[in-house]
Design an enzyme around this catalytic site. Structure first.
Site, mmCIF file in Angstrom:
data_model
loop_
_atom_site.group_PDB
_atom_site.id
_atom_site.type_symbol
_atom_site.label_atom_id
_atom_site.label_comp_id
_atom_site.label_asym_id
_atom_site.label_seq_id
_atom_site.Cartn_x
_atom_site.Cartn_y
_atom_site.Cartn_z
ATOM 1 N N ALA A 1 34.757 44.017 43.732
ATOM 2 C CA ALA A 1 36.088 44.820 43.294
ATOM 3 C C ALA A 1 36.852 45.487 44.061
ATOM 4 C CB ALA A 1 36.471 44.882 41.841
ATOM 5 N N TYR B 1 40.286 56.681 48.710
ATOM 6 C CA TYR B 1 39.762 55.534 47.057
ATOM 7 C C TYR B 1 39.961 53.952 48.698
ATOM 8 C CZ TYR B 1 40.962 52.245 43.616
ATOM 9 O OH TYR B 1 41.102 51.110 42.874
ATOM 10 N N ARG C 1 48.653 56.009 35.763
ATOM 11 C CA ARG C 1 48.819 54.782 36.096
ATOM 12 C C ARG C 1 50.250 54.002 35.467
ATOM 13 N NH1 ARG C 1 43.420 51.754 37.310
ATOM 14 N NH2 ARG C 1 42.500 52.488 35.569
ATOM 15 N N LEU D 1 16.860 44.267 34.540
ATOM 16 C CA LEU D 1 16.739 43.336 35.402
ATOM 17 C C LEU D 1 15.295 42.408 35.904
ATOM 18 C CD1 LEU D 1 18.638 45.446 37.813
ATOM 19 C CD2 LEU D 1 19.743 44.455 36.416
HETATM 20 P P1 NAD Z 1 37.947 52.513 35.703
HETATM 21 O O1 NAD Z 1 37.913 53.848 35.724
HETATM 22 O O2 NAD Z 1 38.428 52.083 33.942
HETATM 23 O O3 NAD Z 1 36.479 51.849 35.682
HETATM 24 C C1 NAD Z 1 35.442 52.331 36.292
HETATM 25 C C2 NAD Z 1 34.266 52.371 36.003
HETATM 26 O O4 NAD Z 1 34.273 52.953 36.699
HETATM 27 C C3 NAD Z 1 34.318 53.502 34.725
HETATM 28 O O5 NAD Z 1 33.539 53.335 33.866
HETATM 29 C C4 NAD Z 1 32.730 54.413 35.384
HETATM 30 O O6 NAD Z 1 32.721 55.391 34.856
HETATM 31 C C5 NAD Z 1 32.544 53.687 36.103
HETATM 32 N N1 NAD Z 1 31.916 53.991 37.084
HETATM 33 C C6 NAD Z 1 32.229 55.610 39.042
HETATM 34 N N2 NAD Z 1 31.646 55.891 39.291
HETATM 35 C C7 NAD Z 1 30.337 55.051 38.922
HETATM 36 C C8 NAD Z 1 29.221 54.855 40.028
HETATM 37 N N3 NAD Z 1 28.862 55.945 41.056
HETATM 38 N N4 NAD Z 1 27.897 54.558 38.990
HETATM 39 C C9 NAD Z 1 27.786 53.951 37.533
HETATM 40 N N5 NAD Z 1 29.664 53.652 37.649
HETATM 41 C C10 NAD Z 1 30.177 53.739 37.805
HETATM 42 O O7 NAD Z 1 38.614 51.340 36.142
HETATM 43 P P2 NAD Z 1 39.396 50.213 36.147
HETATM 44 O O8 NAD Z 1 40.893 50.004 36.254
HETATM 45 O O9 NAD Z 1 38.560 49.333 35.105
HETATM 46 O O10 NAD Z 1 38.785 49.453 37.412
HETATM 47 C C11 NAD Z 1 38.035 48.900 37.331
HETATM 48 C C12 NAD Z 1 37.106 48.190 39.477
HETATM 49 O O11 NAD Z 1 38.313 47.359 39.336
HETATM 50 C C13 NAD Z 1 37.538 49.731 40.000
HETATM 51 O O12 NAD Z 1 36.561 49.132 41.336
HETATM 52 C C14 NAD Z 1 39.291 49.781 41.005
HETATM 53 O O13 NAD Z 1 39.121 49.765 41.880
HETATM 54 C C15 NAD Z 1 39.281 48.231 40.610
HETATM 55 N N6 NAD Z 1 40.555 47.855 40.431
HETATM 56 C C16 NAD Z 1 41.025 48.775 39.453
HETATM 57 C C17 NAD Z 1 42.553 48.047 38.996
HETATM 58 C C18 NAD Z 1 43.480 48.444 38.151
HETATM 59 O O14 NAD Z 1 44.740 47.940 38.391
HETATM 60 N N7 NAD Z 1 43.035 48.524 36.998
HETATM 61 C C19 NAD Z 1 43.059 47.444 40.510
HETATM 62 C C20 NAD Z 1 42.651 47.797 42.052
HETATM 63 C C21 NAD Z 1 41.206 47.509 41.859
#
Ligand code: NAD
Length: 320
Positions: free
Chosen positions: A121, A152, A193, A70
């Site tokens: 997000a 969550y 899902r 960074l």
């Molecule tokens: P995902 O689980 O594929 O991605 C989440 C990522 O965050 C993963 O790569 C995981 O390893 C990382 N992660 C988790 N805890 C962490 C931590 N403490 N430090 C560093 N990295 C960490 O899920 P996604 O579907 O890609 O969701 C991404 C974001 O979008 C999330 O915040 C989720 O709440 C939000 N979101 C997704 C959806 C959906 O339908 N996919 C809907 C609403 C909100």
């Protein structure tokens, strides 16, 4: 543009990293790989504008490797790090609470330190089992603070409160997006899902398991559309909260029928017990995103489904 994407090795985050790199940004992807994988960012590794660092956002951004990554400064922090599927957050309840609370605070501090914009997000889950349809950003939600999904829902609600608090008290440039159900390639087959579950079951010739009578609805947004909306929001400077999702509502039964047709499967459907707190209806009102960003989903459900099925098929061929 220098951007940090927390959770950048996840389903949505990896697409965000690709889109940012594609638009000429320098991207640092920070992820602890709890639910994501390096495979998701394999195509970006080695790209001069992309860097991956293993990082748990809950621990902050103080490690030597992250500091080094960074050192040139940051303009934008996209904070996506959090388990997101019910299977994942029920398996990692404390990590989920920590990611939304301590992790969001650390991300806000990072953004403040660099005078950068932070985009949180958040999720349609902040509306819980909604009593208002479709859901506008003004709706406060109907969430159980102690139900199984609360780890969550409430961590995201707290993350929103933190983000709004930093904006109000410290003047941090923040934005909150509430993402509704998103689907597409790179979802894990067992993440629980509805789309990956049905596609996996249909491709394996197993019965598609519908929770309850299947009359509950989901509004499904193809991931490419979602990422376009997320980046338009990031660049807009809008504080949010802003809904991003596809308002086209489908019953779970209809989703199952479409998956069976799209895969050409001979699978039947089977009804199983509906989980506690499973929302009956979810549909975004996206008037704000349409007005402020000129954004709306472009990819029709059956097209997005066909792309998703084709990705799952190629994966199962690769695994065979
Ligand atoms: P995902 O689980 O594929 O991605 C989440 C990522 O965050 C993963 O790569 C995981 O390893 C990382 N992660 C988790 N805890 C962490 C931590 N403490 N430090 C560093 N990295 C960490 O899920 P996604 O579907 O890609 O969701 C991404 C974001 O979008 C999330 O915040 C989720 O709440 C939000 N979101 C997704 C959806 C959906 O339908 N996919 C809907 C609403 C909100």
């Amino acid at each position: 543009m220098r951007a940090v994407v927390t959770g950048g090795a996840g389903f949505v985050g990896s697409r965000v990293c690709e889109a940012l790199v594609g638009s000429g940004a320098q991207v640092v992807c920070l992820d602890n790989l709890l639910t994501g994988s390096l495979g998701n960012v394999a195509a970006l590794r080695g790209h001069p504008a992309f860097r991956f660092e293993h990082c748990d956002v809950v621990e902050g951004f103080t490690s030597r490797a992250v500091r080094a990554a960074l050192r040139h400064g940051i303009d934008l922090v996209l904070h996506l790090a959090s388990p997101a599927s019910p299977v994942d957050y029920l398996e990692h309840p404390i990590e989920t609470l920590d990611a939304g609370s301590r992790g969001t605070r650390a991300a806000l501090e990072l953004a403040g330190e660099h005078d950068a914009r932070l985009v949180l997000a958040s999720t349609s889950e902040v509306y819980g089992d909604p009593q208002v349809h479709p859901q506008t950003e003004e709706y406060w939600g109907n969430v159980s603070s102690v139900g199984p999904r609360s780890v969550y829902d409430e961590s995201k609600r707290f993350g929103e409160a933190l983000t709004a608090g930093y904006r109000r008290a410290l003047g941090t440039d923040t934005g909150i997006v509430r993402i509704f159900n998103t689907y597409g390639p790179r979802m894990r087959a067992h993440d629980g899902r509805v789309v990956p579950t049905f596609v996996r079951q249909a491709l394996a010739g197993e019965p598609l398991t519908i929770a309850g009578d299947g009359s509950q609805t989901r509004s499904l947004c193809y991931v490419e559309d979602l990422v376009a909306g997320l980046l338009a929001f990031a660049h807009s400077g809008h504080p949010g909260p802003m809904n991003l999702g596809n308002p086209h509502e489908l019953t779970v039964t209809r989703i199952a029928e479409d998956v069976i047709r799209a895969t050409g499967s001979a699978s039947a459907v089977e009804h199983i017990e509906r989980p506690l707190d499973d929302p009956g209806k979810r549909c975004p009102d996206i008037t704000l995103a349409r007005t402020e960003l000129g954004w709306e989903p472009q990819i029709a459900w059956l097209d997005g489904l066909a792309r998703t099925v084709s990705w799952f098929r190629s994966r199962s061929r690769g695994a065979a």
